[in-house]
Design an enzyme around this catalytic site. Structure first.
Site, PDB file in Angstrom:
ATOM      1  N   ARG A  16      95.455  83.169  19.452  1.00 53.22           N
ATOM      2  CA  ARG A  16      96.135  83.610  20.680  1.00 53.22           C
ATOM      3  C   ARG A  16      95.362  84.725  21.393  1.00 53.22           C
ATOM      4  NH1 ARG A  16      98.610  79.675  19.399  1.00 53.22           N
ATOM      5  NH2 ARG A  16     100.850  79.324  19.617  1.00 53.22           N
ATOM      6  N   SER A  45     106.993  81.260  22.216  1.00 52.81           N
ATOM      7  CA  SER A  45     107.012  82.322  21.202  1.00 52.81           C
ATOM      8  C   SER A  45     106.855  83.660  21.903  1.00 52.81           C
ATOM      9  CB  SER A  45     105.851  82.162  20.231  1.00 52.81           C
ATOM     10  OG  SER A  45     105.902  80.938  19.573  1.00 52.81           O
ATOM     11  N   GLU A  83     103.403  88.246  22.168  1.00 48.89           N
ATOM     12  CA  GLU A  83     102.367  87.302  22.558  1.00 48.89           C
ATOM     13  C   GLU A  83     102.327  87.217  24.077  1.00 48.89           C
ATOM     14  OE1 GLU A  83     102.126  83.115  23.488  1.00 48.89           O
ATOM     15  OE2 GLU A  83     102.406  82.855  21.334  1.00 48.89           O
TER      16      GLU A  83
HETATM   17  N1  EPU Z   1     111.004  79.556  10.785  1.00 49.70           N
HETATM   18  C1  EPU Z   1     112.233  79.945  10.305  1.00 49.70           C
HETATM   19  N2  EPU Z   1     113.186  80.308  11.221  1.00 49.70           N
HETATM   20  C2  EPU Z   1     112.979  80.267  12.550  1.00 49.70           C
HETATM   21  C3  EPU Z   1     111.712  79.872  13.034  1.00 49.70           C
HETATM   22  C4  EPU Z   1     110.733  79.518  12.117  1.00 49.70           C
HETATM   23  O1  EPU Z   1     112.458  79.967   9.103  1.00 49.70           O
HETATM   24  O2  EPU Z   1     113.899  80.608  13.295  1.00 49.70           O
HETATM   25  C5  EPU Z   1     109.985  79.111   9.826  1.00 49.70           C
HETATM   26  C6  EPU Z   1     109.817  77.592   9.940  1.00 49.70           C
HETATM   27  O3  EPU Z   1     110.693  76.920   9.104  1.00 49.70           O
HETATM   28  C7  EPU Z   1     108.394  77.394   9.511  1.00 49.70           C
HETATM   29  C8  EPU Z   1     107.713  78.665   9.969  1.00 49.70           C
HETATM   30  O4  EPU Z   1     108.730  79.627  10.184  1.00 49.70           O
HETATM   31  O5  EPU Z   1     108.323  77.310   8.110  1.00 49.70           O
HETATM   32  C9  EPU Z   1     106.884  78.456  11.213  1.00 49.70           C
HETATM   33  O6  EPU Z   1     107.718  77.985  12.265  1.00 49.70           O
HETATM   34  P1  EPU Z   1     107.201  76.955  13.387  1.00 49.70           P
HETATM   35  O7  EPU Z   1     106.543  75.780  12.737  1.00 49.70           O
HETATM   36  O8  EPU Z   1     108.314  76.675  14.308  1.00 49.70           O
HETATM   37  O9  EPU Z   1     106.040  77.706  14.106  1.00 49.70           O
HETATM   38  P2  EPU Z   1     105.856  79.228  14.556  1.00 49.70           P
HETATM   39  O10 EPU Z   1     104.863  79.868  13.668  1.00 49.70           O
HETATM   40  O11 EPU Z   1     107.159  79.900  14.704  1.00 49.70           O
HETATM   41  C10 EPU Z   1     103.796  78.685  16.079  1.00 49.70           C
HETATM   42  C11 EPU Z   1     103.363  78.964  17.469  1.00 49.70           C
HETATM   43  C12 EPU Z   1     104.061  78.013  18.433  1.00 49.70           C
HETATM   44  C13 EPU Z   1     103.687  76.594  18.046  1.00 49.70           C
HETATM   45  C14 EPU Z   1     104.118  76.354  16.608  1.00 49.70           C
HETATM   46  C15 EPU Z   1     103.659  75.015  16.086  1.00 49.70           C
HETATM   47  C16 EPU Z   1     102.783  81.298  17.570  1.00 49.70           C
HETATM   48  C17 EPU Z   1     103.155  82.653  18.038  1.00 49.70           C
HETATM   49  N3  EPU Z   1     103.647  80.332  17.825  1.00 49.70           N
HETATM   50  O12 EPU Z   1     105.187  79.005  16.004  1.00 49.70           O
HETATM   51  O13 EPU Z   1     103.552  78.261  19.736  1.00 49.70           O
HETATM   52  O14 EPU Z   1     104.306  75.648  18.893  1.00 49.70           O
HETATM   53  O15 EPU Z   1     103.525  77.347  15.734  1.00 49.70           O
HETATM   54  O16 EPU Z   1     102.271  75.036  15.923  1.00 49.70           O
HETATM   55  O17 EPU Z   1     101.701  81.133  16.992  1.00 49.70           O
HETATM   56  C18 EPU Z   1     103.901  79.526  21.724  1.00 49.70           C
HETATM   57  O18 EPU Z   1     102.822  80.057  21.504  1.00 49.70           O
HETATM   58  O19 EPU Z   1     104.595  79.807  22.724  1.00 49.70           O
HETATM   59  C19 EPU Z   1     104.412  78.540  20.771  1.00 49.70           C
HETATM   60  C20 EPU Z   1     105.615  77.975  20.909  1.00 49.70           C
END
Ligand code: EPU
Length: 349
Positions: free
Chosen positions: A170, A244, A340
């Site tokens: 990012r 995010s 972010e």
């Molecule tokens: N999780 C929870 N509770 C929640 C949210 C997430 O327990 O409320 C856990 C999920 O179960 C999972 C882990 O956290 O095990 C990661 O969650 P998720 O796969 O939804 O991805 P993220 O790390 O929260 C990142 C990116 C997203 C992108 C997704 C998929 C960042 C800041 N965000 O989110 O990007 O779509 O991975 O690759 O890196 C964005 O940048 O705007 C964005 C949406």
């Protein structure tokens, strides 16, 4: 009073509610929207003495606006996509104003692969390299070749090759050393006619499990990503948000071990340098803040990393909620989380 100058696509004292995906009411000094590099160059030639007052607005999908933004906002609404086949590869050059998801769909329709995991990301092409957009195991930098940009202070046009962009999670040089200095006009990517699918990010394989191996095409992956995203991430048309809100924090291996002992369910991924990226959504969720609301500012009910505007939240309301979330995570886990999104206007992080 806002007025529109026909010659320059220039709107003064404009209201910005419709130009940011949070749907927050804010204003700026002036908004100038360009449709070609030539328009940018000629406008800059007359106005570059004010370059410290410029801020380049992308699709407005990664932005928190607060009150009055004391800037002249510039938008490169340059359209058009060119394709150049080179054996099995294809070079795609897209104008900064092309909608990102429409580009992804268009390339898949043409049989060009590579962008499928990046389906349904809001925003425009020109903003994509700035924060090196990424999702489901793929980042823009994996496909990126070069970009063209115009320096705001001089009007000079430059080409930035991959190694000059300083891409990281990012992050790029346009968020770092060159922040605010360039307006990106086009981005070139290298795609392929031969699928090289990345299916290893958590829910993707699961989402495709009903298909046979031959049914797992780039389009099927794109559809799976769209389904996963739509189930967790709110549509800005229905509920204002900027995806995010926080970055996933990166901690040392020893901090990770300590946290893992204390919180065995902790979700984290080892990164190339041996440190760990923690799932901030998990931390916020575990802190009991998923669905938490402060007036019209809320933590999304389905994805705790996303902050939402239930209607009339101001930029300050969202910022207060974000600070409260960060403070709670610091107190509970000893981990610092940072936005972010860009915060722009009468307050900063
Ligand atoms: N999780 C929870 N509770 C929640 C949210 C997430 O327990 O409320 C856990 C999920 O179960 C999972 C882990 O956290 O095990 C990661 O969650 P998720 O796969 O939804 O991805 P993220 O790390 O929260 C990142 C990116 C997203 C992108 C997704 C998929 C960042 C800041 N965000 O989110 O990007 O779509 O991975 O690759 O890196 C964005 O940048 O705007 C964005 C949406």
């Amino acid at each position: 009073m806002a007025y529109l100058s026909k010659e320059l696509n220039l709107v003064q004292k404009t209201r910005l509610k419709k130009l940011n995906s949070f749907g927050i009411e804010a204003s700026c000094e002036q908004l100038v929207s360009f449709h070609s590099e030539a328009e940018i160059s000629s406008w800059l030639a007359l106005n570059n003495n004010q370059s410290e007052r410029f801020f380049v607005l992308g699709g407005g999908s990664n932005l928190l606006l607060i009150g009055h933004v004391p800037y002249i906002l510039l938008q490169a609404n340059i359209q058009g996509v060119e394709y150049q086949e080179q054996g099995d590869d294809v070079l795609v050059k897209a104008g900064a104003g092309v909608n990102w998801h429409q580009l992804v769909m268009q390339t898949l329709d043409k049989g060009y692969c590579g962008l499928e995991n990046l389906s349904l990301i809001p925003g425009n092409v020109g903003a994509a390299p700035i924060q090196n957009i990424g999702a489901y195991g793929v980042e823009l930098k994996d496909l990126f070749v070069e970009l063209e940009a115009i320096e705001l202070a001089t009007g000079d046009k430059l080409v930035f090759a991959h190694q000059e962009c300083d891409f990281a999670y990012r992050h790029s040089i346009f968020k770092g050393a060159l922040k605010g200095q360039y307006i990106i006009t086009s981005v070139s990517l290298k795609l392929s006619k031969i699928p090289k699918l990345k299916l290893d990010y958590g829910p993707i394989r699961n989402e495709l499990s009903h298909l046979s191996d031959s049914g797992i095409t780039p389009k099927a992956v794109s559809e799976a990503v769209i389904k996963i995203r739509s189930s967790k991430l709110p549509d800005p048309e229905e509920l204002g948000n900027a995806g995010s809100f926080f970055k996933n924090p990166i901690v040392s291996a020893s901090s990770y071990q300590q946290l893992k002992q204390q919180f065995p369910e902790l979700v984290a991924f080892e990164i190339a340098d041996g440190r760990y990226k923690l799932a901030a959504g998990w931390l916020i969720d575990q802190a009991g803040l998923k669905g938490y609301r402060l007036g019209d500012a809320g933590v999304h009910k389905k994805q705790a990393l996303v902050l939402v505007n239930y209607g009339d939240a101001s930029g300050k309301d969202i910022l207060s909620l974000a600070r409260f979330v960060a403070k709670t995570i610091d107190e509970k886990f000893g981990v610092t989380i940072e936005p972010e999104v860009w915060i722009l206007g009468e307050a900063s992080w």
